[in-house]
Design a protein around this motif. Structure first.
Motif, PDB file in Angstrom:
ATOM      1  N   PRO A  15       0.839  -1.198   0.000  1.00  0.00           N
ATOM      2  CA  PRO A  15       0.000   0.000   0.000  1.00  0.00           C
ATOM      3  C   PRO A  15       0.875   1.249   0.000  1.00  0.00           C
ATOM      4  O   PRO A  15       2.042   1.208   0.412  1.00  0.00           O
ATOM      5  CB  PRO A  15      -0.792  -0.131   1.302  1.00  0.00           C
ATOM      6  N   SER A  16       0.333   2.341  -0.468  1.00  0.00           N
ATOM      7  CA  SER A  16       1.071   3.603  -0.427  1.00  0.00           C
ATOM      8  C   SER A  16       1.016   4.176   0.988  1.00  0.00           C
ATOM      9  O   SER A  16       0.152   3.800   1.799  1.00  0.00           O
ATOM     10  CB  SER A  16       0.460   4.604  -1.402  1.00  0.00           C
ATOM     11  N   ARG A  18       0.066   7.059   1.677  1.00  0.00           N
ATOM     12  CA  ARG A  18      -1.207   7.763   1.730  1.00  0.00           C
ATOM     13  C   ARG A  18      -2.341   6.834   2.152  1.00  0.00           C
ATOM     14  O   ARG A  18      -3.221   7.220   2.929  1.00  0.00           O
ATOM     15  CB  ARG A  18      -1.499   8.368   0.341  1.00  0.00           C
ATOM     16  N   GLU A  19      -2.307   5.599   1.690  1.00  0.00           N
ATOM     17  CA  GLU A  19      -3.374   4.646   1.991  1.00  0.00           C
ATOM     18  C   GLU A  19      -3.442   4.297   3.474  1.00  0.00           C
ATOM     19  O   GLU A  19      -4.515   3.930   3.967  1.00  0.00           O
ATOM     20  CB  GLU A  19      -3.193   3.365   1.179  1.00  0.00           C
ATOM     21  N   VAL A  20      -2.322   4.381   4.185  1.00  0.00           N
ATOM     22  CA  VAL A  20      -2.337   4.029   5.604  1.00  0.00           C
ATOM     23  C   VAL A  20      -2.414   5.250   6.504  1.00  0.00           C
ATOM     24  O   VAL A  20      -2.445   5.120   7.733  1.00  0.00           O
ATOM     25  CB  VAL A  20      -1.104   3.172   5.991  1.00  0.00           C
ATOM     26  N   GLY A  24      -6.260   9.207   4.677  1.00  0.00           N
ATOM     27  CA  GLY A  24      -6.459   8.228   3.617  1.00  0.00           C
ATOM     28  C   GLY A  24      -7.438   7.141   4.011  1.00  0.00           C
ATOM     29  O   GLY A  24      -8.198   6.640   3.173  1.00  0.00           O
ATOM     30  N   ARG A  25      -7.482   6.792   5.285  1.00  0.00           N
ATOM     31  CA  ARG A  25      -8.416   5.789   5.777  1.00  0.00           C
ATOM     32  C   ARG A  25      -9.775   6.398   6.110  1.00  0.00           C
ATOM     33  O   ARG A  25     -10.736   5.672   6.360  1.00  0.00           O
ATOM     34  CB  ARG A  25      -7.884   5.099   7.052  1.00  0.00           C
ATOM     35  N   PHE A 160      -8.282  -1.569   8.000  1.00  0.00           N
ATOM     36  CA  PHE A 160      -8.502  -1.416   6.566  1.00  0.00           C
ATOM     37  C   PHE A 160      -9.949  -1.641   6.126  1.00  0.00           C
ATOM     38  O   PHE A 160     -10.286  -1.346   4.981  1.00  0.00           O
ATOM     39  CB  PHE A 160      -7.567  -2.350   5.788  1.00  0.00           C
TER      40      PHE A 160
END
Length: 327
Positions: A15-16, A18-20, A24-25, A160
């Motif tokens: 994952p990037s 940003r995703e974590v 982002g979440r 997630f």
């Protein structure tokens, strides 16, 4: 050095940053110095995963991990362990790469390594779970603590897929981990509790409200996870931690038990940040050294057969030996 295949694995699976991130979440937190510090933890996990999934040689991964700030290095090892488990589970044999990592540079972070195994479990089909824990000889690898893998699995699910696992509070399908399918959900809930500390941005009021929305019979394990995260990850003040214990009410001993296990893990890694000392004092009434000794003294001498896993007997024994004022 990475191979072309390794670079492809990283591109497809990592994952990037940003995703974590909390934004982002979509977590409902107000950005602050504390939340920015807390966000560095999942980012360290991602970084370790990228190295572990891409590198040709494990020695190269360990060299990179050694450069991570000592306070965050265990989290980076979580990610690297996750990567090694995925590579092992999808290849021949049982845990070769993972075992080498856990016996090598990951040795001081054995408790977090088990959590990293759980992160991998959330990405692998259940038929492959029988391959995820390598065969490690010796009590120094704390065999009962392999339940932390299920904790890590629960954390990953809640972090997630927050809507399903936190908002809707979906129970998971039982799995006979360590031969105890009835305990599986309880260990998952301990991981969900840890995730709540992050989802709530270490805000005591938000975290406590999230725990209370769950069914009463799940709250003790959730509180234990909260206590572990508040102590190991930190990002709170002594005043807020006192409020956290008060918010747990009659379940404060579960918060304290989680705090003791976190202090033990930090002490074992030989990197104990000041926030861990503050937290275990506020939540369990102990120094880090006393908490680590309590955890060791509470470990069951044998592994009795029965419906309750040794891990849970260990948790109970810690609660029974806590200072009176922390229970």
């Amino acid at each position: 050095m990475a191979t072309a295949l390794g670079s492809l694995r990283r591109l497809l699976m990592a994952p990037s940053l940003r995703e974590v991130s909390f934004s982002g979440r979509g977590f409902p937190v107000v950005e602050s110095a504390a939340t920015r510090q807390l966000e560095t933890i999942p980012q360290a996990v991602v970084t370790g995963f990228e190295w572990g999934i891409e590198d040709r040689d494990l020695a190269e991964t360990e060299r990179r991990l050694s450069l991570v700030d000592a306070e965050l290095r265990g989290f980076a090892y979580e990610g690297a362990t996750m990567a090694c488990v995925i590579r092992d589970a999808m290849g021949p044999g049982r845990g070769t790469r993972t075992a080498d990592l856990l016996r090598g540079g990951g040795r001081p972070h054995i408790f977090l390594n088990y959590i990293g195994i759980g992160f991998a479990m959330s990405k692998l089909p259940r038929p492959l779970w029988k391959k995820v824990v390598p065969e490690l000889e010796g009590e120094e690898f704390y065999p009962p603590m392999t339940w932390l893998a299920v904790d890590g699995y629960g954390f990953d699910k809640a972090y997630f897929d927050t809507r399903r696992w936190v908002d809707e509070q979906r129970p998971d399908t039982p799995y006979a981990w360590d031969g105890h399918p009835a305990y599986f959900q309880r260990a998952v809930d301990q991981g969900i509790g840890r995730a709540l500390w992050f989802i709530g941005g270490a805000r005591v009021d938000q975290v406590a409200a999230s725990v209370r929305r769950f069914a009463a019979d799940r709250q003790s394990d959730l509180w234990a996870g909260v206590g572990l995260a508040a102590t190991f990850a930190g990002c709170s003040t002594a005043e807020d931690l006192a409020a956290l214990g008060a918010a747990a009410g009659e379940l404060a001993d579960h918060v304290a038990q989680g705090s003791v296990f976190a202090a033990k893990a930090r002490h074992f890694s030989r990197t104990v940040p000041e926030h861990t000392r503050t937290a275990v004092r506020a939540l369990a009434g102990l120094t880090v050294e006393a908490a680590a000794a309590l955890a060791d003294d509470s470990a069951p001498a044998t592994s009795p057969a029965g419906e309750v896993p040794t891990y849970e007997l260990w948790r109970r024994a810690v609660r029974e030996k806590l200072p009176v004022h922390s229970v």
